[in-house]
Design a protein around this motif. Structure first.
Motif, PDB file in Angstrom:
ATOM      1  N   VAL A   1      85.962  39.175   2.462  1.00 15.11           N
ATOM      2  CA  VAL A   1      85.232  38.364   1.494  1.00 15.11           C
ATOM      3  C   VAL A   1      83.803  38.194   2.000  1.00 15.11           C
ATOM      4  CG1 VAL A   1      86.028  36.198   2.557  1.00 15.11           C
ATOM      5  CG2 VAL A   1      85.252  36.186   0.187  1.00 15.11           C
ATOM      6  N   ALA A   2      82.866  38.198   1.090  1.00 14.36           N
ATOM      7  CA  ALA A   2      81.467  37.989   1.466  1.00 14.36           C
ATOM      8  C   ALA A   2      81.315  36.599   2.068  1.00 14.36           C
ATOM      9  CB  ALA A   2      80.561  38.150   0.255  1.00 14.36           C
ATOM     10  N   ARG A   3      80.550  36.497   3.111  1.00 14.28           N
ATOM     11  CA  ARG A   3      80.373  35.207   3.799  1.00 14.28           C
ATOM     12  C   ARG A   3      79.853  34.119   2.864  1.00 14.28           C
ATOM     13  NH1 ARG A   3      78.923  38.976   7.868  1.00 14.28           N
ATOM     14  NH2 ARG A   3      80.427  38.852   9.579  1.00 14.28           N
ATOM     15  N   LYS A   4      79.050  34.515   1.880  1.00 18.17           N
ATOM     16  CA  LYS A   4      78.464  33.534   0.959  1.00 18.17           C
ATOM     17  C   LYS A   4      79.391  33.137  -0.181  1.00 18.17           C
ATOM     18  CE  LYS A   4      74.520  36.063   0.749  1.00 18.17           C
ATOM     19  NZ  LYS A   4      73.240  36.473   0.158  1.00 18.17           N
ATOM     20  N   ASN A   5      80.505  33.834  -0.334  1.00 15.14           N
ATOM     21  CA  ASN A   5      81.386  33.592  -1.474  1.00 15.14           C
ATOM     22  C   ASN A   5      82.364  32.453  -1.143  1.00 15.14           C
ATOM     23  OD1 ASN A   5      83.052  33.658  -3.700  1.00 15.14           O
ATOM     24  ND2 ASN A   5      83.156  35.894  -3.765  1.00 15.14           N
ATOM     25  N   THR A   6      81.853  31.233  -1.220  1.00 20.35           N
ATOM     26  CA  THR A   6      82.657  30.070  -0.820  1.00 20.35           C
ATOM     27  C   THR A   6      83.844  29.829  -1.755  1.00 20.35           C
ATOM     28  OG1 THR A   6      81.135  28.606  -1.998  1.00 20.35           O
ATOM     29  CG2 THR A   6      80.745  28.919   0.364  1.00 20.35           C
ATOM     30  N   ALA A   7      83.692  30.118  -3.031  1.00 21.25           N
ATOM     31  CA  ALA A   7      84.800  29.911  -3.970  1.00 21.25           C
ATOM     32  C   ALA A   7      85.967  30.837  -3.620  1.00 21.25           C
ATOM     33  CB  ALA A   7      84.340  30.144  -5.404  1.00 21.25           C
ATOM     34  N   ALA A   8      85.669  32.103  -3.353  1.00 19.39           N
ATOM     35  CA  ALA A   8      86.730  33.048  -2.998  1.00 19.39           C
ATOM     36  C   ALA A   8      87.367  32.654  -1.667  1.00 19.39           C
ATOM     37  CB  ALA A   8      86.178  34.468  -2.923  1.00 19.39           C
ATOM     38  N   LYS A   9      86.562  32.251  -0.686  1.00 19.32           N
ATOM     39  CA  LYS A   9      87.126  31.839   0.609  1.00 19.32           C
ATOM     40  C   LYS A   9      88.061  30.651   0.437  1.00 19.32           C
ATOM     41  CE  LYS A   9      83.147  31.766   2.842  1.00 19.32           C
ATOM     42  NZ  LYS A   9      82.138  31.634   3.911  1.00 19.32           N
ATOM     43  N   ARG A  10      87.705  29.726  -0.420  1.00 16.30           N
ATOM     44  CA  ARG A  10      88.563  28.566  -0.688  1.00 16.30           C
ATOM     45  C   ARG A  10      89.907  29.021  -1.280  1.00 16.30           C
ATOM     46  NH1 ARG A  10      84.465  25.706  -2.336  1.00 16.30           N
ATOM     47  NH2 ARG A  10      84.607  26.383  -4.494  1.00 16.30           N
ATOM     48  N   LEU A  11      89.846  29.921  -2.243  1.00 16.18           N
ATOM     49  CA  LEU A  11      91.056  30.461  -2.863  1.00 16.18           C
ATOM     50  C   LEU A  11      91.924  31.158  -1.823  1.00 16.18           C
ATOM     51  CD1 LEU A  11      92.923  31.429  -5.166  1.00 16.18           C
ATOM     52  CD2 LEU A  11      91.304  33.315  -5.512  1.00 16.18           C
ATOM     53  N   TYR A  12      91.328  32.015  -1.013  1.00 15.07           N
ATOM     54  CA  TYR A  12      92.100  32.779  -0.031  1.00 15.07           C
ATOM     55  C   TYR A  12      92.759  31.855   0.993  1.00 15.07           C
ATOM     56  CZ  TYR A  12      89.523  36.686  -2.065  1.00 15.07           C
ATOM     57  OH  TYR A  12      88.991  37.596  -2.935  1.00 15.07           O
TER      58      TYR A  12
ATOM     59  N   ILE B   1      78.925  43.468 -10.267  1.00 19.24           N
ATOM     60  CA  ILE B   1      78.857  42.060  -9.860  1.00 19.24           C
ATOM     61  C   ILE B   1      78.663  41.927  -8.357  1.00 19.24           C
ATOM     62  CG2 ILE B   1      80.255  39.948  -9.620  1.00 19.24           C
ATOM     63  CD1 ILE B   1      81.420  40.639 -12.409  1.00 19.24           C
ATOM     64  N   GLU B   2      79.352  42.784  -7.592  1.00 20.34           N
ATOM     65  CA  GLU B   2      79.299  42.716  -6.126  1.00 20.34           C
ATOM     66  C   GLU B   2      78.147  43.526  -5.536  1.00 20.34           C
ATOM     67  OE1 GLU B   2      81.201  40.890  -3.930  1.00 20.34           O
ATOM     68  OE2 GLU B   2      82.005  39.903  -5.716  1.00 20.34           O
ATOM     69  N   HIS B   3      77.347  44.146  -6.392  1.00 21.03           N
ATOM     70  CA  HIS B   3      76.213  44.978  -5.963  1.00 21.03           C
ATOM     71  C   HIS B   3      76.669  46.099  -5.034  1.00 21.03           C
ATOM     72  CE1 HIS B   3      73.704  41.973  -7.841  1.00 21.03           C
ATOM     73  NE2 HIS B   3      74.308  41.053  -7.123  1.00 21.03           N
ATOM     74  N   LEU B   4      77.779  46.740  -5.420  1.00 21.61           N
ATOM     75  CA  LEU B   4      78.326  47.871  -4.676  1.00 21.61           C
ATOM     76  C   LEU B   4      77.958  49.154  -5.402  1.00 21.61           C
ATOM     77  CD1 LEU B   4      81.920  46.441  -4.076  1.00 21.61           C
ATOM     78  CD2 LEU B   4      80.074  46.566  -2.404  1.00 21.61           C
ATOM     79  N   PRO B   5      77.765  50.241  -4.673  1.00 19.85           N
ATOM     80  CA  PRO B   5      77.484  51.507  -5.357  1.00 19.85           C
ATOM     81  C   PRO B   5      78.683  51.937  -6.194  1.00 19.85           C
ATOM     82  CG  PRO B   5      77.724  51.835  -2.980  1.00 19.85           C
ATOM     83  CD  PRO B   5      77.806  50.362  -3.225  1.00 19.85           C
TER      84      PRO B   5
END
Length: 159
Positions: free
Chosen positions: A129-140, A26-30
């Motif tokens: 948190v990824a800069r574009k991940n606004t939902a996660a930033k709101r939660l945090y 999901i996070e496009h991580l190796p």
């Protein structure tokens, strides 16, 4: 939903590898299972490195006499910082399966870690948190995390 947190042990490696694979996709991580397995074993064996918890729905298990449904996992790693006045910790990974997002599971997981930190001597708790991940930033932000006027920068060491 009755959320419970189980400290992961060796018997949980298979489900953790599956969850980590999902998260990294999901996070496009190796993702390299041959590297993840020994890293999981090491953090479980050496408490000074951190802790890993499975996030489970224990209410469902009690009602149906079945094993708890695994909702996700959280990894806390330990460090030490003069700036942050001693032992600090980093939420290295927090993953909630898509089917259980938006139901307060992430909030409960963060609150759980916040409650555990004082007993572990943690002075400061960090996450990224990824800069574009606004939902996660709101939660945090909702649970008390603050932005810093800094960037997390990384340099991989040759081994």
């Amino acid at each position: 939903m009755d959320i419970a947190f189980k400290i992961a042990d060796y018997s949980d490696i298979e489900i953790l590898v599956q969850l980590i694979r999902e998260f990294h996709e999901i996070e496009h991580l190796p993702f390299d299972e041959s590297k993840i397995r020994p890293l999981l074993a090491k953090i479980m064996r050496e408490n000074s490195l951190g802790q890993v918890w499975l996030i489970q729905d224990s209410g469902e298990a009690i009602a149906q006499s079945t094993p708890p449904t695994v909702l996700g996992y959280i990894v806390l790693t330990f460090g030490y910082s003069l700036e942050f006045l001693g032992r600090d910790a980093f939420i290295d990974e927090l993953y909630i399966r898509e089917s259980h997002r938006g139901q307060g599971v992430g909030t409960r997981a963060l609150q759980f870690v916040q409650q555990v930190c004082p007993s572990l001597g943690i002075q400061a708790l960090h996450l990224e948190v990824a800069r574009k991940n606004t939902a996660a930033k709101r939660l945090y932000r909702k649970v008390g995390f603050e932005d810093h006027d800094r960037y997390l920068m990384t340099q991989w060491m040759a081994t």
